[in-house]
Design a protein around this motif. Structure first.
Motif, PDB file in Angstrom:
ATOM      1  N   VAL A  85      18.073   0.255 -17.274  1.00  9.28           N
ATOM      2  CA  VAL A  85      18.956   1.295 -17.812  1.00  9.28           C
ATOM      3  C   VAL A  85      20.228   0.637 -18.346  1.00  9.28           C
ATOM      4  O   VAL A  85      20.943  -0.052 -17.600  1.00  9.28           O
ATOM      5  N   ALA A  86      20.497   0.854 -19.612  1.00  9.49           N
ATOM      6  CA  ALA A  86      21.734   0.374 -20.229  1.00  9.49           C
ATOM      7  C   ALA A  86      22.639   1.570 -20.492  1.00  9.49           C
ATOM      8  O   ALA A  86      22.179   2.713 -20.556  1.00  9.49           O
ATOM      9  N   SER A  87      23.937   1.317 -20.652  1.00  7.17           N
ATOM     10  CA  SER A  87      24.859   2.418 -20.913  1.00  7.17           C
ATOM     11  C   SER A  87      24.567   3.069 -22.264  1.00  7.17           C
ATOM     12  O   SER A  87      24.720   4.274 -22.432  1.00  7.17           O
ATOM     13  N   ASP A  88      24.088   2.255 -23.213  1.00  5.08           N
ATOM     14  CA  ASP A  88      23.772   2.760 -24.551  1.00  5.08           C
ATOM     15  C   ASP A  88      22.771   1.798 -25.179  1.00  5.08           C
ATOM     16  O   ASP A  88      22.704   0.619 -24.796  1.00  5.08           O
ATOM     17  N   CYS A 132      13.718   0.092 -22.532  1.00  2.00           N
ATOM     18  CA  CYS A 132      14.958   0.343 -21.798  1.00  2.00           C
ATOM     19  C   CYS A 132      15.434   1.776 -22.026  1.00  2.00           C
ATOM     20  O   CYS A 132      15.354   2.297 -23.144  1.00  2.00           O
ATOM     21  N   LEU A 133      15.929   2.388 -20.968  1.00  2.00           N
ATOM     22  CA  LEU A 133      16.492   3.729 -21.064  1.00  2.00           C
ATOM     23  C   LEU A 133      17.996   3.621 -21.312  1.00  2.00           C
ATOM     24  O   LEU A 133      18.661   2.734 -20.779  1.00  2.00           O
ATOM     25  N   ALA A 134      18.522   4.530 -22.102  1.00  2.00           N
ATOM     26  CA  ALA A 134      19.964   4.590 -22.351  1.00  2.00           C
ATOM     27  C   ALA A 134      20.548   5.727 -21.520  1.00  2.00           C
ATOM     28  O   ALA A 134      20.115   6.880 -21.643  1.00  2.00           O
ATOM     29  N   TYR A 135      21.507   5.410 -20.648  1.00  4.60           N
ATOM     30  CA  TYR A 135      22.081   6.427 -19.776  1.00  4.60           C
ATOM     31  C   TYR A 135      22.802   7.497 -20.589  1.00  4.60           C
ATOM     32  O   TYR A 135      22.869   8.659 -20.181  1.00  4.60           O
ATOM     33  N   ALA A 136      23.293   7.105 -21.744  1.00  2.00           N
ATOM     34  CA  ALA A 136      24.004   8.058 -22.596  1.00  2.00           C
ATOM     35  C   ALA A 136      23.079   9.148 -23.133  1.00  2.00           C
ATOM     36  O   ALA A 136      23.530  10.230 -23.508  1.00  2.00           O
ATOM     37  N   GLN A 139       0.812  -1.206   0.000  1.00  2.00           N
ATOM     38  CA  GLN A 139       0.000   0.000   0.000  1.00  2.00           C
ATOM     39  C   GLN A 139       0.852   1.266   0.000  1.00  2.00           C
ATOM     40  O   GLN A 139       0.469   2.306   0.524  1.00  2.00           O
ATOM     41  N   ARG A 140       2.026   1.161  -0.604  1.00  2.00           N
ATOM     42  CA  ARG A 140       2.876   2.323  -0.819  1.00  2.00           C
ATOM     43  C   ARG A 140       3.225   2.397  -2.297  1.00  2.00           C
ATOM     44  O   ARG A 140       3.523   1.379  -2.926  1.00  2.00           O
ATOM     45  N   SER A 141       3.200   3.597  -2.837  1.00  2.00           N
ATOM     46  CA  SER A 141       3.599   3.778  -4.225  1.00  2.00           C
ATOM     47  C   SER A 141       5.097   3.514  -4.336  1.00  2.00           C
ATOM     48  O   SER A 141       5.892   4.054  -3.564  1.00  2.00           O
ATOM     49  N   ALA A 142       5.486   2.654  -5.292  1.00  2.00           N
ATOM     50  CA  ALA A 142       6.885   2.215  -5.361  1.00  2.00           C
ATOM     51  C   ALA A 142       7.341   2.083  -6.804  1.00  2.00           C
ATOM     52  O   ALA A 142       6.533   1.888  -7.721  1.00  2.00           O
ATOM     53  N   ALA A 143       8.646   2.182  -6.994  1.00  2.00           N
ATOM     54  CA  ALA A 143       9.249   1.982  -8.316  1.00  2.00           C
ATOM     55  C   ALA A 143      10.739   1.722  -8.113  1.00  2.00           C
ATOM     56  O   ALA A 143      11.313   2.082  -7.080  1.00  2.00           O
ATOM     57  N   ALA A 144      11.360   1.089  -9.100  1.00  2.00           N
ATOM     58  CA  ALA A 144      12.793   0.792  -9.012  1.00  2.00           C
ATOM     59  C   ALA A 144      13.452   1.003 -10.363  1.00  2.00           C
ATOM     60  O   ALA A 144      12.829   0.826 -11.413  1.00  2.00           O
ATOM     61  N   VAL A 145      14.711   1.380 -10.311  1.00  2.00           N
ATOM     62  CA  VAL A 145      15.524   1.493 -11.520  1.00  2.00           C
ATOM     63  C   VAL A 145      16.573   0.392 -11.463  1.00  2.00           C
ATOM     64  O   VAL A 145      17.125   0.097 -10.398  1.00  2.00           O
ATOM     65  N   PHE A 146      16.807  -0.261 -12.603  1.00  2.00           N
ATOM     66  CA  PHE A 146      17.788  -1.347 -12.667  1.00  2.00           C
ATOM     67  C   PHE A 146      18.903  -0.948 -13.619  1.00  2.00           C
ATOM     68  O   PHE A 146      18.685  -0.795 -14.823  1.00  2.00           O
ATOM     69  N   PHE A 147      20.106  -0.727 -13.068  1.00  2.00           N
ATOM     70  CA  PHE A 147      21.261  -0.394 -13.900  1.00  2.00           C
ATOM     71  C   PHE A 147      21.890  -1.699 -14.391  1.00  2.00           C
ATOM     72  O   PHE A 147      22.350  -2.515 -13.591  1.00  2.00           O
ATOM     73  N   GLY A 184      21.127  10.823 -19.297  1.00  2.00           N
ATOM     74  CA  GLY A 184      21.788  10.575 -18.021  1.00  2.00           C
ATOM     75  C   GLY A 184      20.863  10.512 -16.829  1.00  2.00           C
ATOM     76  O   GLY A 184      19.710  10.075 -16.910  1.00  2.00           O
ATOM     77  N   ALA A 185      21.379  10.961 -15.683  1.00  2.00           N
ATOM     78  CA  ALA A 185      20.673  10.848 -14.415  1.00  2.00           C
ATOM     79  C   ALA A 185      19.351  11.614 -14.411  1.00  2.00           C
ATOM     80  O   ALA A 185      18.380  11.175 -13.790  1.00  2.00           O
ATOM     81  N   GLN A 186      19.294  12.755 -15.088  1.00  2.00           N
ATOM     82  CA  GLN A 186      18.061  13.546 -15.094  1.00  2.00           C
ATOM     83  C   GLN A 186      16.915  12.776 -15.726  1.00  2.00           C
ATOM     84  O   GLN A 186      15.798  12.745 -15.200  1.00  2.00           O
ATOM     85  N   ARG A 187      17.176  12.124 -16.855  1.00  2.00           N
ATOM     86  CA  ARG A 187      16.128  11.367 -17.523  1.00  2.00           C
ATOM     87  C   ARG A 187      15.695  10.173 -16.681  1.00  2.00           C
ATOM     88  O   ARG A 187      14.506   9.876 -16.554  1.00  2.00           O
ATOM     89  N   VAL A 188      16.651   9.479 -16.082  1.00  2.00           N
ATOM     90  CA  VAL A 188      16.339   8.322 -15.241  1.00  2.00           C
ATOM     91  C   VAL A 188      15.537   8.762 -14.017  1.00  2.00           C
ATOM     92  O   VAL A 188      14.537   8.130 -13.640  1.00  2.00           O
ATOM     93  N   ALA A 189      15.955   9.856 -13.375  1.00  2.00           N
ATOM     94  CA  ALA A 189      15.264  10.352 -12.186  1.00  2.00           C
ATOM     95  C   ALA A 189      13.826  10.738 -12.505  1.00  2.00           C
ATOM     96  O   ALA A 189      12.896  10.411 -11.749  1.00  2.00           O
ATOM     97  N   THR A 190      13.619  11.435 -13.617  1.00  2.00           N
ATOM     98  CA  THR A 190      12.265  11.854 -13.995  1.00  2.00           C
ATOM     99  C   THR A 190      11.379  10.636 -14.238  1.00  2.00           C
ATOM    100  O   THR A 190      10.220  10.605 -13.804  1.00  2.00           O
ATOM    101  N   ALA A 191      11.923   9.636 -14.931  1.00  2.00           N
ATOM    102  CA  ALA A 191      11.150   8.416 -15.200  1.00  2.00           C
ATOM    103  C   ALA A 191      10.811   7.685 -13.905  1.00  2.00           C
ATOM    104  O   ALA A 191       9.697   7.171 -13.729  1.00  2.00           O
ATOM    105  N   LEU A 192      11.760   7.636 -12.970  1.00  2.00           N
ATOM    106  CA  LEU A 192      11.537   6.970 -11.689  1.00  2.00           C
ATOM    107  C   LEU A 192      10.470   7.700 -10.872  1.00  2.00           C
ATOM    108  O   LEU A 192       9.554   7.071 -10.315  1.00  2.00           O
ATOM    109  N   LEU A 193      10.565   9.023 -10.805  1.00  2.00           N
ATOM    110  CA  LEU A 193       9.592   9.819 -10.056  1.00  2.00           C
ATOM    111  C   LEU A 193       8.201   9.708 -10.668  1.00  2.00           C
ATOM    112  O   LEU A 193       7.200   9.638  -9.953  1.00  2.00           O
ATOM    113  N   GLU A 194       8.127   9.670 -11.993  1.00  2.00           N
ATOM    114  CA  GLU A 194       6.828   9.538 -12.651  1.00  2.00           C
ATOM    115  C   GLU A 194       6.164   8.215 -12.286  1.00  2.00           C
ATOM    116  O   GLU A 194       4.970   8.156 -11.996  1.00  2.00           O
TER     117      GLU A 194
END
Length: 385
Positions: free
Chosen positions: A90-93, A110-114, A59-67, A117-127
């Motif tokens: 998340v892949a390097s490319d 899959c998101l590409a860190y290249a 009963q908590r909103s949750a999400a995870a990022v996998f590098f 970077g962190a801003q795109r991953v963070a926004t996706a995680l928060l969403e």
């Protein structure tokens, strides 16, 4: 960061094989983002970095990022996919997805860190956790003659915390059909904040607002006035009780401490509501798909549910909590280009003119299709890409 005994209001995790720099960058961005809501990373927003197992509260909103990475530890990714917890691979490319991302997560976008970077991953995680400002919607239900000042006070306090607050005196333009638009806005809310004064259920409209929130699966936070006896109808609502000294008998305003307490409890109820409504949408979709012989693969970025139809075709489904818009359709199409895309929504309570608008859009836009949640099995049984 320090741990707390009670589950955090929101629960985030970093899994896989992130570098120290990636962890630091992501943590800084997420921490700054949630601080705008008066929330702290590691406290109200849980932050688990490379745990052996990520077990978010149901009963908590949750999400995870996998590098990803060669031989990146999987933790309990298979269980998270089964539970419908959003996972962001998340892949390097983009060229490294097949090497760095485990096979079970490759069907997800899959998101590409290249690329960002962190801003795109963070926004996706928060969403995925419902922690973007545009996702924080609250409906305040009250009797004007009894709680107008308190309602205005909460409107201001919640707005400062970047909630989109619906208050009948602020939220509907003069030319609109007031009552129809009010129901429409209720459908688009995460939580109904019920200011339960002695005469709350004596009003047809506040009584209907409360009942329709329950019918729509919207969580209710009952703010109880000291002289109001709780109705049996509020048995399932979360409760924030006011003490006599917290309500000014002359102005009707609430004490600052009471407002702060209500705002924090609302955050908890909102996380629960976001989690439960999302789980219900995915569960209903899972039942519909499995009934016709298909299966759900998992939930990825943008809370996209990846399904496989009985004939093996893949479809990316975007379940919409609240009111879908043309932007919903556009984002679904652009987030999953060259894929078969559906937007699933609950049509109950939406403005008739809005439903007509959705039907009109569906006739002219074919890159993604509308599907009513009550008709999901029927529609996907004869799916045309």
């Amino acid at each position: 960061m320090t741990k707390v005994d009670m589950p955090s209001l929101y629960q985030l995790a970093v899994l896989g094989a992130p570098s120290a720099a990636q962890i630091s960058e992501l943590e800084n961005i997420v921490s700054q983002a949630v601080s705008m809501f008066n929330l702290r990373l590691g406290h109200e927003v849980g932050w688990d970095v490379c745990p052996e197992s990520f077990e978010p509260h149901q009963q908590r909103s949750a999400a995870a990022v996998f590098f990803g990475g060669e031989n990146a530890p999987l933790a309990n990714v298979a269980k998270l996919l089964e539970r419908g917890i959003p996972l962001l691979p998340v892949a390097s490319d983009v060229s490294r997805v097949n090497v760095e991302i485990p096979a079970m997560m490759q069907p997800l976008n899959c998101l590409a860190y290249a690329a960002g970077g962190a801003q795109r991953v963070a926004t996706a995680l928060l969403e995925c956790a419902g922690l973007l400002p545009r996702q924080r919607r609250v409906f305040v239900s009250y009797r004007r003659g009894e709680a107008r000042e308190a309602a205005l006070q909460l409107f201001d306090a919640l707005s400062v915390r970047l909630f989109d607050v619906f208050l009948d005196t602020h939220g509907i333009p003069p030319a609109e059909d007031f009552q129809t638009m009010l129901w429409h806005r209720l459908c688009d809310s995460d939580v109904l904040v019920m200011l339960d004064t002695p005469g709350y259920f004596e009003s047809r409209w506040t009584s209907a607002e409360f009942g329709r929130a329950l019918a729509k699966g919207i969580s209710v936070l009952r703010v109880g006035w000291p002289d109001a006896t709780p109705s049996a109808r509020t048995a399932t609502a979360s409760r924030a009780e006011l003490l006599p000294e917290e309500v000014d008998p002359h102005t009707g305003r609430l004490a600052d401490g009471a407002v702060e307490r209500i705002c924090l409890q609302l955050e908890e109820v909102r996380s629960q509501s976001h989690a439960v409504r999302s789980v219900n949408l995915v569960s209903n979709l899972r039942n519909a798909i499995e009934t016709i012989g298909g299966q759900i693969i998992g939930v990825g970025s943008n809370r996209a549910v990846h399904i496989r139809l009985p004939d093996g075709r893949a479809v990316v489904v975007y379940p919409t909590v609240g009111v879908p818009t043309s932007t919903t359709l556009h984002e679904a199409s652009t987030n999953s280009p060259d894929q078969s895309v559906a937007v699933v929504y609950d049509h109950v309570g939406l403005h008739p003119r809005w439903l007509g608008h959705l039907d009109w859009l569906g006739r002219y836009i074919h890159s993604a299709r509308w599907v009513k949640s009550s008709e999901a099995g029927w529609q996907f049984a004869d799916w045309e890409a």
